[in-house]
Design a protein around this motif. Structure first.
Motif, short mmCIF file in Angstrom:
data_model
loop_
_atom_site.label_atom_id
_atom_site.label_comp_id
_atom_site.label_asym_id
_atom_site.label_seq_id
_atom_site.Cartn_x
_atom_site.Cartn_y
_atom_site.Cartn_z
N ILE A 151 -19.16 -4.48 1.11
CA ILE A 151 -18.95 -4.86 -0.29
C ILE A 151 -17.48 -5.17 -0.55
O ILE A 151 -17.14 -6.19 -1.16
N ILE A 155 -16.03 -8.85 -1.65
CA ILE A 155 -15.35 -9.02 -2.93
C ILE A 155 -14.04 -9.78 -2.74
O ILE A 155 -13.72 -10.70 -3.50
N LEU A 175 -21.83 -11.13 -7.58
CA LEU A 175 -21.92 -11.06 -6.12
C LEU A 175 -23.15 -10.22 -5.79
O LEU A 175 -23.16 -9.01 -6.02
N CYS A 176 -24.18 -10.87 -5.30
CA CYS A 176 -25.47 -10.20 -5.06
C CYS A 176 -25.68 -10.00 -3.56
O CYS A 176 -25.56 -10.94 -2.77
N SER A 190 -22.16 -0.13 -6.48
CA SER A 190 -22.99 -1.19 -7.06
C SER A 190 -22.75 -1.44 -8.54
O SER A 190 -23.00 -2.53 -9.04
N LEU A 206 -21.43 -6.67 -9.49
CA LEU A 206 -22.19 -6.53 -8.25
C LEU A 206 -23.67 -6.29 -8.55
O LEU A 206 -24.03 -5.70 -9.57
N VAL A 208 -27.03 -5.10 -5.98
CA VAL A 208 -27.54 -4.77 -4.65
C VAL A 208 -29.05 -4.68 -4.74
O VAL A 208 -29.59 -3.90 -5.54
N PHE A 218 -27.20 -2.08 -10.16
CA PHE A 218 -26.12 -2.81 -10.84
C PHE A 218 -25.84 -2.10 -12.17
O PHE A 218 -26.56 -1.17 -12.56
#
Length: 277
Positions: A151, A155, A175-176, A190, A206, A208, A218
């Protein structure tokens, strides 16, 4: 953090009351000044000094408040939402593998007019989907076992792609991560929001997702454009979330975050040595 917030609220209430009192006093005096001057020159001089003093005191209190609390306010607000949010959510998309989940997302992006590229490599990192539309940016990465390090690395890549490669200076980004299994240390990140710019012109949120379990992690209790984007393209539902979309009520990392925030120190925050995650 709670004690810090209590002190902040007390000072905010005092500042608000002082501003209202000062504004009312000055406006009343402006209207009454000719009559006060006529009745007593000394009284008019005193009232003038009082008005000047109120302006100075108000400015001092406002400066004191924003100097101590202004920079930390947004950070604490987001952290409080992280702690109080549901632990996870249930996506409306059918159970399946990562490939089918990403394929469905791709169709939605195309139908909604996003400029889409697939199977893209950015700075040696792979993205299944990169979608842009005006000031909305969506990056989707397929990682079999998602870790905290993944992650953080992704990022950095997304920030560089938005600001350097595409020269964007404002907008909302999601950002998935689509994964078979998210490790606990990844889930703990997350709900993190990454703001860019002094006025947070760019915000990166984010998401997830574990398609096989229909689970999605999220920040879902804070009203932002990013949350709406996640709801539409990841959760595949409308806001507000219904009961069928609620997963875990709370997760251990939220308790850990709350415990960590008990040690919040404004001085450490200002010099960059305090981290919530």
């Amino acid at each position: 953090m709670r004690e810090f917030r209590k002190k902040q609220k007390k000072l905010y209430k005092f500042m608000k009351s002082l501003i209202i009192f000062g504004a009312v006093f000055i406006f009343i005096y402006i209207g009454a000044q000719p009559y006060v001057q006529k009745a007593s020159t000394a009284a008019a001089i005193v009232c003038g000094y009082v008005c000047d003093l109120l302006v100075i005191v108000n400015l001092c209190v406002i400066f004191s408040y924003y100097n101590k609390y202004g920079k930390s306010d947004r950070f604490l607000e987001v952290t409080e939402h992280e702690i109080s949010d549901y632990g996870s959510y249930i996506t409306s998309r059918e159970k399946g593998d990562s490939a089918s989940f990403i394929s469905e997302m791709l169709c939605d992006f195309k139908n909604d007019g996003y400029a889409v590229t697939t199977d893209t490599e950015i700075d040696e990192f792979d993205f299944s989907i990169v979608a842009f539309k005006k000031k909305e940016f969506f990056y989707v990465a397929d990682i079999q076992s998602l870790s905290r390090d993944d992650i953080i690395a992704y990022i950095d890549v997304v920030i560089n792609d938005i600001t350097v490669h595409n020269l964007k200076r404002s907008g909302n980004c999601v950002l998935c991560f689509v994964t078979d299994k998210a490790q606990e240390n990844a889930v703990a990140l997350s709900k993190m929001i990454t703001p860019l710019g002094k006025k947070e012109q760019i915000t990166i949120a984010l998401a997830v997702v574990e398609p096989a379990e229909q689970k999605c992690y999220f920040l879902g209790n804070m009203e932002t454009k990013c949350r709406a984007m996640i709801a539409e393209y990841v959760m595949h539902c409308k806001l507000p979330f219904s009961e069928k979309h609620i997963g875990d009520s709370h997760l251990p990392f939220q308790d850990e975050l709350e415990e960590r925030m008990r040690k919040f120190d404004i001085k450490q925050f200002k010099n960059g040595s305090f981290y919530a995650h």
